[in-house]
Design a protein around this motif. Sequence first.
Motif, mmCIF file in Angstrom:
data_model
loop_
_atom_site.group_PDB
_atom_site.id
_atom_site.type_symbol
_atom_site.label_atom_id
_atom_site.label_comp_id
_atom_site.label_asym_id
_atom_site.label_seq_id
_atom_site.Cartn_x
_atom_site.Cartn_y
_atom_site.Cartn_z
ATOM 1 N N ASP A 266 10.791 -5.829 -8.408
ATOM 2 C CA ASP A 266 10.537 -5.579 -6.890
ATOM 3 C C ASP A 266 9.179 -4.683 -6.965
ATOM 4 O O ASP A 266 9.039 -3.577 -6.961
ATOM 5 C CB ASP A 266 11.709 -4.559 -6.466
ATOM 6 C CG ASP A 266 11.626 -3.952 -5.277
ATOM 7 O OD1 ASP A 266 10.909 -4.617 -4.203
ATOM 8 O OD2 ASP A 266 12.524 -3.181 -4.603
ATOM 9 N N GLY A 267 8.233 -5.349 -6.241
ATOM 10 C CA GLY A 267 6.854 -4.799 -6.157
ATOM 11 C C GLY A 267 6.641 -4.371 -4.688
ATOM 12 O O GLY A 267 5.381 -4.277 -4.346
ATOM 13 N N SER A 268 7.662 -4.270 -3.832
ATOM 14 C CA SER A 268 7.538 -3.935 -2.393
ATOM 15 C C SER A 268 6.781 -2.602 -2.220
ATOM 16 O O SER A 268 6.227 -2.322 -1.281
ATOM 17 C CB SER A 268 8.683 -4.239 -1.531
ATOM 18 O OG SER A 268 9.799 -3.309 -2.012
ATOM 19 N N ASP A 269 7.091 -1.871 -3.144
ATOM 20 C CA ASP A 269 6.411 -0.441 -2.972
ATOM 21 C C ASP A 269 4.932 -0.414 -3.109
ATOM 22 O O ASP A 269 4.302 0.489 -3.147
ATOM 23 C CB ASP A 269 7.320 0.641 -3.675
ATOM 24 C CG ASP A 269 8.446 0.993 -3.131
ATOM 25 O OD1 ASP A 269 8.657 0.851 -1.987
ATOM 26 O OD2 ASP A 269 9.301 1.382 -4.096
ATOM 27 N N GLY A 270 4.538 -1.464 -3.922
ATOM 28 C CA GLY A 270 3.087 -1.618 -4.124
ATOM 29 C C GLY A 270 2.569 -0.858 -5.107
ATOM 30 O O GLY A 270 3.209 -0.459 -6.174
ATOM 31 N N CYS A 271 1.267 -0.576 -5.153
ATOM 32 C CA CYS A 271 0.480 0.106 -6.112
ATOM 33 C C CYS A 271 -0.258 1.447 -5.532
ATOM 34 O O CYS A 271 -0.660 1.281 -4.381
ATOM 35 C CB CYS A 271 -0.418 -0.823 -6.709
ATOM 36 S SG CYS A 271 0.135 -2.203 -7.363
ATOM 37 N N VAL A 272 -0.562 2.403 -6.294
ATOM 38 C CA VAL A 272 -1.293 3.639 -5.907
ATOM 39 C C VAL A 272 -2.257 3.818 -6.946
ATOM 40 O O VAL A 272 -2.494 3.155 -8.120
ATOM 41 C CB VAL A 272 -0.662 4.878 -6.002
ATOM 42 C CG1 VAL A 272 0.358 4.616 -4.708
ATOM 43 C CG2 VAL A 272 0.138 4.988 -7.190
ATOM 44 N N ARG A 273 -3.626 4.364 -6.509
ATOM 45 C CA ARG A 273 -4.379 4.635 -7.428
ATOM 46 C C ARG A 273 -4.206 5.290 -8.706
ATOM 47 O O ARG A 273 -3.536 6.434 -8.540
ATOM 48 C CB ARG A 273 -5.789 5.637 -6.609
ATOM 49 C CG ARG A 273 -6.260 4.429 -5.408
ATOM 50 C CD ARG A 273 -7.610 4.917 -4.768
ATOM 51 N NE ARG A 273 -7.997 4.159 -3.770
ATOM 52 C CZ ARG A 273 -8.561 3.245 -3.639
ATOM 53 N NH1 ARG A 273 -9.221 2.922 -4.663
ATOM 54 N NH2 ARG A 273 -8.918 2.609 -2.591
ATOM 55 N N SER A 274 -4.771 5.232 -9.585
ATOM 56 C CA SER A 274 -4.685 5.694 -10.997
ATOM 57 C C SER A 274 -5.454 7.060 -10.999
ATOM 58 O O SER A 274 -5.126 7.925 -11.593
ATOM 59 C CB SER A 274 -5.299 4.779 -12.218
ATOM 60 O OG SER A 274 -4.381 3.803 -12.146
ATOM 61 N N SER A 275 -6.794 6.894 -10.294
ATOM 62 C CA SER A 275 -7.682 8.168 -10.220
ATOM 63 C C SER A 275 -8.080 8.398 -8.861
ATOM 64 O O SER A 275 -7.998 7.646 -7.986
ATOM 65 C CB SER A 275 -8.732 7.837 -11.136
ATOM 66 O OG SER A 275 -8.504 7.577 -12.584
ATOM 67 N N GLU A 276 -8.244 9.715 -8.491
ATOM 68 C CA GLU A 276 -8.822 10.245 -7.270
ATOM 69 C C GLU A 276 -10.079 9.552 -6.985
ATOM 70 O O GLU A 276 -11.112 9.520 -7.982
ATOM 71 C CB GLU A 276 -8.794 11.523 -7.215
ATOM 72 C CG GLU A 276 -7.581 12.316 -7.137
ATOM 73 C CD GLU A 276 -6.801 12.043 -5.999
ATOM 74 O OE1 GLU A 276 -7.474 11.798 -4.965
ATOM 75 O OE2 GLU A 276 -5.527 11.968 -6.045
ATOM 76 N N LEU A 277 -10.691 9.034 -5.652
ATOM 77 C CA LEU A 277 -11.840 8.567 -5.296
ATOM 78 C C LEU A 277 -12.724 9.586 -5.297
ATOM 79 O O LEU A 277 -12.519 10.870 -5.005
ATOM 80 C CB LEU A 277 -11.754 7.755 -4.018
ATOM 81 C CG LEU A 277 -10.887 6.572 -4.065
ATOM 82 C CD1 LEU A 277 -10.956 5.922 -2.737
ATOM 83 C CD2 LEU A 277 -11.385 5.575 -5.333
#
Length: 853
Positions: A331-342
Amino acid sequence: MITIHYRTAIIFFISSILLPCFILAIDTITSTKPLTGNQTLVSEGEVFELGFFDLGNNDLYIGIWYKQIEKRTYVWVANRDSPVSSSSSKLTIGENGNVILQNEFETAVWSSNQSVTEVNTVAQLLDSGNFVLRLENDSNPQNYIWQSFENPTDTLLPGMKLGLNRKTGVNRFLQSWKTDADPGSGEYSFKMNTDGFPEIFILENETKSVTPVYRSGPWNGRRFSGVPEMKSASKIEFDFWNNSDEISYSFQMLDNSVYSRLVMSSSGQLQRFTWVEPSRTWSEYWFAPRDQCDSYRQCGPFGVCDANASPVCKCMKGFRPKNQVSWDLRDGSDGCVRSSELDCGSDKFLPLKNMKLPESSKAFVDLSMNLSRCAAMCKSNCSCTGYANMDITLGGSGCVLWAVDLFDMRQYAVSEGGQDLYVRVAASDFDQSPTTGTSENGSSNNVGKTVGIIVGSCAVILILLLFFCLRRKKMQRLKNSSINRKGPQGRSQDYLMSEGIIVQSGKDYSNETKTDDLELPLFDFTTLVIATNNFSVENKLGQGGFGSVYKGVLMEGEIIAVKRLSRTSGQGIEELKNEVQLIAKLQHRNLVRLLGCCIEVEEKLLVYEYMEHKSLNTILFDKEKSARLNWKRRFDIISGIARGLLYLHQDSRLRIIHRDLKASNVLLDKEMTPKISDFGMARIFGGDQTEAETKKVVGTHGYMSPEYAMDGLFSIKSDVFSFGVLVLEIVSGKKNRGFYYADNQLNLLGHTWNLWTQGKALELLDETIGAEFSKDEALRCIQIGLLCVQEHAEDRPNMSKVLLMLSSDVLNLPQPKYPGFSLGKRHHEIESSSKQDESLTINEVTVTILDGR
């Protein structure tokens, strides 16, 4: 002289007969020559015809169809939501110069509704299929007062434009029919979103909201970025305009002798059909949504969908799954977040090839900017998340910038299409070595991190094991204490949790206990006792191997169905656990909806949406009731079950094998829409898993595939076998189990096979269907049923292929091979078949025979 009079009389007589035919073969109506009754307008080249039509429910509509195609194909309907009932209705030019449809009382039911300065107007049907209102002596298209092309229904024809007319402010879109027999405005529309970087959506128009289902991607100069198939359409020319006059899309046929149309179907599919002259049929050239990655926002923010991968969702380099648990369950509906701060000054941009561009309604577009300037602008804006070329022709031009989360991205194979997209990532993630790219869960693969993960994982596992042991002891104490409670107020949520079931109070039902950390409504037992009148016999809807189902009415007036699991059923709690865990995560119009559950001492109950027509078997196998199932309803039921099963096998968050698909587990709502129910036997498969084995074979005799019943092997193909049996039962109105033909030598499958090989397949049809049915559809369903029940699993089609075969009347279907379990009862089977709920052992595999619940 007498001879002359005689000839004159003959000529006059023949003319009086034939002249009306010539008069009716016109393409124009005026205020003095309206269109009435069975008269029609025919375009000059006899390409299209306009007139009244009736789809069998005594409602009359004004529509346009192809003149030369025998089976009427409607492309436009004037009064789709305002039918008339009398043949004395007429289409004419009104006193105000508009074209109007009047009923028998000469009341205007439908009108072109334009401000007309001159009343000397006519309405004309053109060879393009456009029905236009114009001044009598002015045929200039630029001066049309009104035209059907500006008011489409469900079909886009060549030359017809979809999108915003900036002059009139009208956004032209397609809207499906309600059903194949009702041209009224349906649930689905295909509409241009003109904000930002324009693109077209399929929208589902629900009661109180509009939900996007599919997105075409923006126009990239050659095609919509999410429709790579457009590049292979050699006989079709696509056009897109974005200027001061309009934002619109259109297509033209390079060969005018070829008919093609784009249709928004009542089932929610956008389909392109092309007329194949040699076979005189419509061929489905293209359709959408095509696969799981066409589902809107399938992989959430910053997630990338790849239909050629398994699982289909992945995170880009520099990102990780937001919800790892759901991600692992596909279930990928929550998606992805960044591994590191920009860090705005040092961020870099990850190049992605062959991409469907992200949702673009909030994108910034500049046609004059090249890609290098576009990159510089994005880099200098710390909020910019990605950029791309607006137009990919001639090496690329224009600039598109996103300053929001990126949704609905998709990656295609190199040969398929897509375009380059550049996504902002932290420099530390971008500078990873090439061997440390993104895995499907978005994590890095370098050695240092791998060692850290292994060490950390070991520590976590030890902690979890210790926690689990302590928790299990605590839950057992809670469970034991809860069992000692008495009365309706003795509900034990702790017992429910100890069994691995998490529930929630999401709705304020009467007397319902509230708990903050729940995920499914938890009903109070007293509430369900009152709702079902203490589970009275009058409210009983049915009974099966695991308990009974009752109709109930909550205090708020909502009608529900309550499954009360039998106290003596050893599998009752396992079934409840499985059903709650599975159904709560599944959402599809052809799956029954679970509303909640209740656990109180020895009581275990599941609460479902109420199905007005109960289960399919209560109607299908009853001679009196089955007459309500005409051929169209049977075909719709077959198609609905197929869509639900495809969702379970391919399109849901989890890959589900039902394992007990049968007529009694298909419920029918008030519209006779089929809904698959009872997931107590269902099993979850991993993304790469295609088959599993069990020592405990459960299911219903007559629906189980050979490899499952004999060897305990189950897969999506065992569900396909059950579906095939169900198709043949729906067509014939006869049960596979209990039906024997020719001295008990053949069951329904064997009997169907014999009729098929003898060319007598239509003899299988239930006599209550009557004479009104499509022979082609009936034969196709029988053939599909036989393909699904073939003895070897590898010969059976998957459900996506089944749906394609059901929806296409021009697809060449393969010839079926011999069906599995087609022979009649053996002696020992006859002896045991009279008993219910008994087990028999085949090859050391226990087979539990369950009757309908």
